[in-house]
Design an enzyme around this catalytic site. Structure first.
Site, PDB file in Angstrom:
ATOM      1  N   ARG A 112      14.140 -36.241  26.444  1.00 42.88           N
ATOM      2  CA  ARG A 112      14.772 -36.547  25.154  1.00 42.88           C
ATOM      3  C   ARG A 112      16.295 -36.501  25.243  1.00 42.88           C
ATOM      4  O   ARG A 112      16.987 -37.187  24.506  1.00 42.88           O
ATOM      5  CB  ARG A 112      14.382 -35.458  24.147  1.00 42.88           C
ATOM      6  CG  ARG A 112      13.196 -35.710  23.340  1.00 42.88           C
ATOM      7  CD  ARG A 112      13.545 -36.482  22.090  1.00 42.88           C
ATOM      8  NE  ARG A 112      12.352 -37.120  21.603  1.00 42.88           N
ATOM      9  CZ  ARG A 112      11.586 -36.635  20.649  1.00 42.88           C
ATOM     10  NH1 ARG A 112      11.925 -35.540  20.034  1.00 42.88           N
ATOM     11  NH2 ARG A 112      10.498 -37.274  20.301  1.00 42.88           N
TER      12      ARG A 112
ATOM     13  N   LYS B  11      -0.621 -21.881   8.737  1.00 43.59           N
ATOM     14  CA  LYS B  11      -1.064 -22.198  10.096  1.00 43.59           C
ATOM     15  C   LYS B  11      -2.229 -21.283  10.468  1.00 43.59           C
ATOM     16  O   LYS B  11      -2.203 -20.092  10.158  1.00 43.59           O
ATOM     17  CB  LYS B  11       0.096 -21.993  11.064  1.00 43.59           C
ATOM     18  CG  LYS B  11      -0.075 -22.757  12.348  1.00 43.59           C
ATOM     19  CD  LYS B  11       1.253 -22.963  13.022  1.00 43.59           C
ATOM     20  CE  LYS B  11       1.121 -23.979  14.121  1.00 43.59           C
ATOM     21  NZ  LYS B  11       2.403 -24.381  14.656  1.00 43.59           N
TER      22      LYS B  11
ATOM     23  N   GLU C 193      16.257 -30.977  21.348  1.00 44.37           N
ATOM     24  CA  GLU C 193      16.666 -30.937  22.755  1.00 44.37           C
ATOM     25  C   GLU C 193      18.039 -31.570  22.973  1.00 44.37           C
ATOM     26  O   GLU C 193      18.825 -31.104  23.797  1.00 44.37           O
ATOM     27  CB  GLU C 193      15.616 -31.644  23.631  1.00 44.37           C
ATOM     28  CG  GLU C 193      14.288 -30.888  23.773  1.00 44.37           C
ATOM     29  CD  GLU C 193      13.362 -31.033  22.579  1.00 44.37           C
ATOM     30  OE1 GLU C 193      13.688 -31.794  21.645  1.00 44.37           O
ATOM     31  OE2 GLU C 193      12.300 -30.371  22.564  1.00 44.37           O
TER      32      GLU C 193
END
Ligand SMILES: Cc1ncc(C[n+]2csc(CCOP(=O)(O)OP(=O)(O)O)c2C)c(N)n1
Length: 642
Positions: free
Chosen positions: A397, A282, A369
């Site tokens: 969600r 990343k 979630e």
């Protein structure tokens, strides 16, 4: 830019030689650094996926072949290569490119995204549609290692392996979510890496089996006939073989020729889904030698030489997020039954501090979630007091988990919904405009929103101590800098606060709209119009006594909320009046967000667009009072006034 200035579509890229592609990737990377250093964006996430984008558009015949990006925050290289290079500097700004992918932005954005873990389901749907229609193109989903652990992605893997549809999954494994990746799946991917390459391992296993006296050759044949079963057992192979996926990898995700070869090989797999496992870093190439991942998943503008953010001299009050984190630490110090939880957003929710300070009582569950909410429900069953800090948009969600697992059983779970309201640059997928409507319609839960950060502290405590479900919504950004030195104290549930009284009109504002309402009232006062101003504090339960009294005494009630009007705070007020048979006693004007998709851009500008600022409220009240005055006058007089 030897190549990039000539690449206006992936077709231009595909005309190049494979040996030139690494240089193309270098140019794309530099272009992202130059642009993001000026305008900010998902810099680190996108820098890590540059070679993946180049290789995918080289190997696949896009847009005929379908590329589906998960979340879409890492897709800047994809935007650059698909004709949006010269607009990249407008990214996330009002009227400019979206920070994520949108079907209406480009034909290369095959599926809109912003929330994580959707790509595999969408890609599988496309693959099945292709097969149903008898067509023949490739579908390739790109997904990050953390998004792969999301429930939806797991469900899609389950179905894909079962259907045996032709589907290519490119796994962008950087061992990072926004924070370091968490969970058992991340350990599993690490074990694959530890086992060197799959092919290599199979050879090793073959040799080892052959060396077993008497059974060597037989075992080797047996292993072949059960299709790599032993390799799959040694590699932690549930995903790879047991669930019906072929595996190609791992591949250096920054080496374009290698990626091209791996994707070409994946294209040859015609009897089911295949995973290409690419290892990436990343923020690859980010000009800051110190690895500060948090800082460069997404950045503001920065110095392209040092990678350091430009410092502003402006001293701003702490954000709601910071104060939330600090308050949680304070309360958890005092009460050992409080537990705290984030779903992959430790820094975004202020939970990073809590995780550090209370590693035994704070959890990062990853992008999960739904699980997060039911996990909290379980802890609440056993007498703990869980606080789930989940952005308003991401809690969507877990709607059923909130209802079925928490509210129905009246469990003591607190939902701290950061980023409620219009969030700005991240746009439609991230605005938190629906939580009032989606939480209000079910019994047991109480809902509140603070006018400032001091009140938020009190509400956190109130919610935790309330023995059933409670949710607090608060906005992105800075507080007002009010005094927060007092320890949090509980407030009375269902009681609003009268900030100013008198006049013929009352403004009832919810949460972050209280500030602009007070300002509007001050401006009206200058025009000689006195108003009552109420800080509603609760949408559920409403302060019905106060609101009913206002309905009897005022000519006009204006409700203000930074949320969708449908099912929102104003709707709750109207329902209350109707239920008490006094809906016709007072004119009610509801201010909020209409039934439209709210685009991305500066939140101030977006709020102003929907009149959700002091000027907008001021004008609305003046206009509404004028209409009422006209109604009061006989028709002839109205004409004369005009
Ligand atoms: C449902 C949902 N929860 C949380 C987020 C916030 N979020 C955006 S990107 C991201 C990390 C994704 O990690 P990964 O899939 O590994 O991709 P990477 O950023 O490392 O490329 C998170 C948690 C989201 N977009 N959607």
């Amino acid at each position: 830019m030897r190549f990039l200035s000539e690449i206006n579509s992936p077709a231009d890229l595909r005309r190049l030689r494979i040996d030139d592609l690494q240089e193309v990737a270098d140019e794309v990377r530099q272009f992202i650094i130059d642009t993001c250093s000026r305008v900010g964006g998902h810099t680190g996430a996108s820098l890590g996926a540059v070679e993946l984008a180049v290789a995918m558009h080289y190997v696949f015949d896009t847009p005929r072949d379908r590329l589906v990006w998960d979340v879409g925050h890492q897709a800047y290289a994809h935007k650059i290569l698909t004709g949006r290079r010269d607009e990249l500097h407008t990214i996330k700004q009002y009227g400019g490119l979206s920070g994520f992918l949108r079907r209406d932005e480009s034909e290369y954005d095959t599926f809109g995204a912003g929330h994580a873990s959707t790509s595999l389901s969408a890609a599988l749907g496309m693959a099945v549609a292709r097969d149903t229609k008898g067509e023949d193109y490739h579908v390739c989903a790109l997904i990050g290692d953390s998004s792969l652990a999301g429930g939806m992605a797991m469900e899609a893997i389950n179905q894909a392996g079962h259907l045996k549809s032709r589907l290519i999954v490119l796994l962008n494994d950087n061992e990072m979510s926004i924070a370091p990746a968490v969970g058992a799946l991340s350990g599993y991917l690490n074990r694959i890496k530890g086992a060197q390459s799959y092919q290599h391992l199979k050879e090793e296993i073959g040799d080892a089996l052959e060396s077993v006296p008497h059974f060597g050759e037989r075992l080797r044949r047996a292993a072949k006939s059960v299709k790599d079963a032993i390799a799959a057992a040694v590699l932690p192979g549930a995903l790879v073989n047991e669930l019906g996926f072929k595996y190609i990898g791992y591949v250096d995700g920054h080496n374009v020729p290698n990626l091209v070869r791996a994707l070409e090989a994946a294209k040859q797999v015609d009897d089911g889904p295949v995973i290409v496992h690419a290892l990436t870093t990343k923020g690859k190439g980010f000009p800051n030698p110190e690895k500060n991942y948090y800082a460069y998943h997404a950045t503001g503008p920065f110095d392209p030489q040092t990678g350091l953010p430009y410092k502003s001299n402006k001293v701003s009050p702490p954000t709601y997020t910071q104060i939330f984190g600090e308050t949680m630490c304070e309360l958890m110090e005092r009460d050992a039954s409080i537990v705290a939880l984030t779903a992959a957003m430790p820094d975004g929710t202020g939970m990073d501090k809590v995780l550090e300070k209370f590693p035994e009582r704070a959890f990062d569950v990853g992008i999960a979630e739904q699980h997060a909410v039911t996990f909290c429900a379980g802890m609440a069953c056993e007498g703990l007091k869980p606080v789930a800090a989940i952005y308003s948009t991401f809690l969507q969600r877990a709607f059923d988990q909130v209802i079925h697992d928490v509210c129905l059983q009246n469990l003591n779970v607190t939902f701290a919904m950061d980023r409620a309201g219009i969030v700005g640059a991240d746009g439609p997928t991230h605005h938190g405009l629906l939580d009032i409507a989606y939480l209000r319609g079910y019994p047991n839960i109480i809902l509140m929103a603070p006018k400032d950060e001091a009140e938020m502290r009190n509400m956190i405590l109130t919610a935790i101590e309330y023995p059933g479900p409670a949710a607090i919504r608060y906005p992105r950004g800075n507080g007002f800098g009010v005094d927060i030195s007092e320890p949090p104290k509980q407030i009375e549930i269902g009681k609003a606060e009268i900030l100013q009284d008198g006049g013929e009109a009352a403004i009832i504002a919810y949460g972050s709209m209280v500030g602009p309402a007070v300002e509007a009232a001050a401006n009206l006062e200058k025009d000689g119009i006195r108003t009552t101003v109420i800080n509603a504090r609760f949408v559920k339960p409403l302060d019905s006594e106060l609101i009913l009294a206002l309905a009897q005494s005022m000519r006009l009630i204006v409700t203000v909320e930074d949320a969708y009007l449908a099912g929102g705070f104003g709707s709750a007020v109207l329902e209350l009046l109707e239920a008490n048979g006094i809906a016709d006693k007072v004119k009610v004007v509801r201010m909020g967000v209409p039934d439209r998709i709210v685009t991305h851009g500066d939140p101030k500008l977006l709020l102003a667009k929907y009149s959700l600022d002091a000027d907008g409220i001021y004008s609305k009240i003046k206009e509404s009072l004028e209409v009422l005055d006209e109604k009061r006058m006989p028709a002839k007089q109205v004409k004369a006034v005009r």
